[in-house]
Design a protein around this motif. Structure first.
Motif, PDB file in Angstrom:
ATOM      1  N   THR A 248       0.821  -1.208   0.000  1.00  0.00           N
ATOM      2  CA  THR A 248       0.000   0.000   0.000  1.00  0.00           C
ATOM      3  C   THR A 248       0.856   1.261   0.000  1.00  0.00           C
ATOM      4  O   THR A 248       0.707   2.133  -0.857  1.00  0.00           O
ATOM      5  CB  THR A 248      -0.928   0.000   1.223  1.00  0.00           C
ATOM      6  N   THR A 270      -2.729  -4.983  -3.106  1.00  0.00           N
ATOM      7  CA  THR A 270      -3.195  -4.098  -2.045  1.00  0.00           C
ATOM      8  C   THR A 270      -4.703  -3.939  -2.170  1.00  0.00           C
ATOM      9  O   THR A 270      -5.226  -3.889  -3.290  1.00  0.00           O
ATOM     10  CB  THR A 270      -2.516  -2.717  -2.090  1.00  0.00           C
ATOM     11  N   GLY A 271      -5.362  -3.831  -1.037  1.00  0.00           N
ATOM     12  CA  GLY A 271      -6.798  -3.570  -1.047  1.00  0.00           C
ATOM     13  C   GLY A 271      -7.124  -2.171  -0.593  1.00  0.00           C
ATOM     14  O   GLY A 271      -8.276  -1.873  -0.287  1.00  0.00           O
ATOM     15  N   SER A 290     -11.355  -4.981  -1.767  1.00  0.00           N
ATOM     16  CA  SER A 290     -10.709  -3.949  -0.950  1.00  0.00           C
ATOM     17  C   SER A 290     -10.539  -4.454   0.488  1.00  0.00           C
ATOM     18  O   SER A 290     -11.226  -5.371   0.941  1.00  0.00           O
ATOM     19  CB  SER A 290     -11.546  -2.677  -0.947  1.00  0.00           C
ATOM     20  N   TYR A 291      -9.621  -3.814   1.214  1.00  0.00           N
ATOM     21  CA  TYR A 291      -9.473  -4.128   2.633  1.00  0.00           C
ATOM     22  C   TYR A 291     -10.742  -3.786   3.396  1.00  0.00           C
ATOM     23  O   TYR A 291     -11.083  -4.445   4.390  1.00  0.00           O
ATOM     24  CB  TYR A 291      -8.294  -3.352   3.230  1.00  0.00           C
ATOM     25  N   GLU A 294     -12.909  -6.778   3.115  1.00  0.00           N
ATOM     26  CA  GLU A 294     -12.413  -7.880   3.954  1.00  0.00           C
ATOM     27  C   GLU A 294     -12.677  -7.601   5.431  1.00  0.00           C
ATOM     28  O   GLU A 294     -13.095  -8.502   6.176  1.00  0.00           O
ATOM     29  CB  GLU A 294     -10.919  -8.089   3.718  1.00  0.00           C
ATOM     30  N   GLY A 326      -7.102  -0.707   6.763  1.00  0.00           N
ATOM     31  CA  GLY A 326      -7.801  -1.723   7.541  1.00  0.00           C
ATOM     32  C   GLY A 326      -8.666  -1.119   8.628  1.00  0.00           C
ATOM     33  O   GLY A 326      -9.805  -1.555   8.849  1.00  0.00           O
ATOM     34  N   VAL A 376      -4.231  -6.450  10.538  1.00  0.00           N
ATOM     35  CA  VAL A 376      -3.857  -5.875   9.237  1.00  0.00           C
ATOM     36  C   VAL A 376      -2.341  -5.754   9.275  1.00  0.00           C
ATOM     37  O   VAL A 376      -1.782  -4.705   9.612  1.00  0.00           O
ATOM     38  CB  VAL A 376      -4.543  -4.516   9.007  1.00  0.00           C
ATOM     39  N   VAL A 401      -6.576 -10.210   7.490  1.00  0.00           N
ATOM     40  CA  VAL A 401      -6.940  -9.953   6.100  1.00  0.00           C
ATOM     41  C   VAL A 401      -5.921 -10.650   5.205  1.00  0.00           C
ATOM     42  O   VAL A 401      -4.808 -10.975   5.621  1.00  0.00           O
ATOM     43  CB  VAL A 401      -7.014  -8.452   5.779  1.00  0.00           C
ATOM     44  N   ALA A 403      -3.859  -9.906   2.913  1.00  0.00           N
ATOM     45  CA  ALA A 403      -2.535  -9.360   2.612  1.00  0.00           C
ATOM     46  C   ALA A 403      -1.452  -9.926   3.518  1.00  0.00           C
ATOM     47  O   ALA A 403      -0.261  -9.742   3.256  1.00  0.00           O
ATOM     48  CB  ALA A 403      -2.557  -7.837   2.726  1.00  0.00           C
TER      49      ALA A 403
END
Length: 534
Positions: A248, A270-271, A290-291, A294, A326, A376, A401, A403
């Protein structure tokens, strides 16, 4: 919506400084029939005004397949120079690029909706082209030189200039990944997955006879190194576009670079919202959810299925834009459930470290005992937190999450012992690697062929999926591929069929293909088992 009109050159009486931005701005002002009286301090406003006038014309021309792309790119290239010279900072440049792209999108939408026809778009573009060569400027320095003439074939047709990263035999993409440092395993797996998809395409004949090539540059997940990495790929390696960039904070550096140069930035790992503007940046496309999505899924899972009171859910997050994304997702999920997000407890750690002790101490000091932690974090920091929190916060549920890097986290936890792995939840942006969907079977076949002995993994599967979507788009764009044609193709892709078991779609207003989130939890053997999130 910007109105359309004929653009005619005017006699300009202006007071001109000697800066390139002023001279370039005058040239563009001639295009749109504008008189400039602004001083040097008004450069940004001048460019914003020009953007609102030129962007719709460029967009309308892009939507008309019969207008040659080199004509459009000549205008775009001149405006890029204006943006660069007018900008005092990266944030100024990014804002101007995004604004121009929005006006370009307006022009494209006008053609799609029938408010603008291609004959008129051709006329407007022609007026701009003629205006560039015949400005009348009183008492000023020479105007910036017009673009070099396009090559002419013996038949009189304009020949398209060479496309960066494209030869008769290859199309080259770049990826900025952490190939060193704490996240090097995640970087390695992403690269492996993308290469597996590219190799499979190449063995099937490639993209209209061209092989796909991937060049990776290492930034160690350090945004201070990212700019040099993307610049190396763009300037030295001459890549056509970027795919699969990790992170990110690193994306916050790489995306403005790509937008300024109008280079594809595809399927980053990346979200965060840095890759998800509304309306979307024209050159940025995502595969993964996207985060925020999630985090929403994890909050609902913990509250509704695990019956955890919201006040006993905390957040462990990286202390940067990754963690911020997050946190924003958790807060949004609380609000959607009618809960107060003001009392959410966030415990941080510093990027590229495993210093989790302050976060553990903060959560231990909470009055209400913490029963679940949404995480996160990257794999090593997450594993260290779980190790230290296992006894300090007995019985807590750890929910990550995607990632985090599922396999990397599982490996770290199994080194500590089965009791640390059992029950750890991870949301996934891809289906179970132990499943039997046609996509997963295809992916496993590619791994066996090109990387024998490499186990199936959630991270490499995501790299494979992103690259496979790109392969489909490149094939659909046709043999004369360039960036604008590829973007147009991506925005027209609906119901992308990879055998994923979930709908994948792009559109001009939607640059995120997937909104599907899968739930998994580790067992004592270190294997992920599917769980229902709702």
């Amino acid at each position: 919506m910007v109105s359309f009109r004929d653009f005619q050159p005017l006699e300009l009486a202006v007071s001109v400084s000697t800066s390139l931005v002023r001279r370039s701005a005058i040239v563009l002002a001639v295009m749109v029939g504008t008189t400039i009286h602004a001083g040097a301090g008004d450069n940004l406003n001048v460019v914003r005004d020009l953007s609102s006038r030129i962007g719709p014309v460029v967009g309308a021309a892009m939507a008309c397949g019969d207008i040659p792309r080199p004509r459009i790119q000549s205008i775009v290239g001149r405006f890029q120079a204006v943006i660069r010279e007018a900008s005092n900072s990266d944030s100024d440049r990014s804002e101007l690029v995004r604004q121009f792209d929005r006006h370009v999108a307006d022009g494209r939408a006008a053609v799609a909706a029938g408010r603008q026809d291609c004959r008129r778009a051709e006329l407007q573009l022609g007026n701009i082209e003629r205006s560039i060569g015949e400005p009348a400027v009183a008492a000023g320095p020479p105007l910036a030189s017009p673009p070099a003439p396009l090559p002419i074939a013996a038949t009189g047709a304009i020949l398209a200039p060479p496309v960066r990263g494209v030869t008769d035999r290859e199309i080259t993409f770049g990826s900025v990944l952490p190939l060193s440092g704490a996240n090097k395993e995640t970087g390695r797996l992403l690269k492996l997955g993308m290469e597996a998809a590219f190799n499979r395409s190449n063995d099937a004949g490639g993209i209209h006879g061209r092989a796909l090539k991937l060049i990776a540059a290492d930034d160690g997940y350090d945004p201070n190194r990212t700019l040099n990495a993307v610049r190396q790929l763009y300037e030295k390696d001459q890549v056509f576009g970027f795919i699969g960039n990790f992170g990110t904070a690193t994306a916050a550096v790489a995306i403005p670079f790509s937008l300024e140069r109008r280079v594809l930035f595809f399927s980053p790992y990346t979200g965060a919202n840095v890759a998800r503007h509304d309306p979307p940046d024209r050159y940025v496309f995502n595969y993964r959810p996207s985060y925020s999505e999630e985090a929403d899924a994890l909050v609902r899972y913990l509250v509704k299925l695990r019956r955890i009171p919201p006040r006993q859910i905390a957040l462990f997050a990286q202390d940067d834009s990754f963690g911020d994304a997050g946190f924003a997702g958790v807060a949004k999920a609380f609000r959607a459930l009618g809960l107060n997000d003001a009392a959410i407890v966030r415990a941080n750690y510093v990027r590229n470290t495993v210093d989790v002790a302050p976060a553990i101490n903060q959560l231990k000091a909470e009055k209400a005992p913490v029963r679940a932690v949404i995480m996160v974090a990257t794999s090593r920091a997450a594993a260290k937190f779980i190790e230290k929190a296992h006894d300090a916060l007995p019985g807590v549920i750890f929910a990550n999450v995607s990632a985090v890097g599922a396999s990397a986290l599982a490996n770290e936890l199994m080194l500590l012992g089965p009791r640390y792995a059992a029950g750890v939840v991870v949301t996934q942006a891809v289906p179970a690697v132990a499943g039997y969907s046609s996509l997963v079977l295809e992916y496993k076949g590619a791994l066996a062929r090109y990387f024998p002995g490499e186990p199936a993994d959630y991270t490499s599967l995501e790299g494979y999926i992103g690259a496979s979507i790109l392969v489909q788009a490149l094939k659909a764009a046709g043999p004369q591929v360039d960036t604008e044609r590829l973007i147009d193709t991506l925005e027209s892709m609906r119901n992308i069929d990879l055998g994923l078991g979930a709908p994948l779609n792009f559109s001009p207003a939607e640059h995120q293909a997937s909104h599907k989130i899968w739930g998994t939890a580790l067992d004592e053997s270190g294997s992920y088992q599917a769980i229902e999130l709702e």
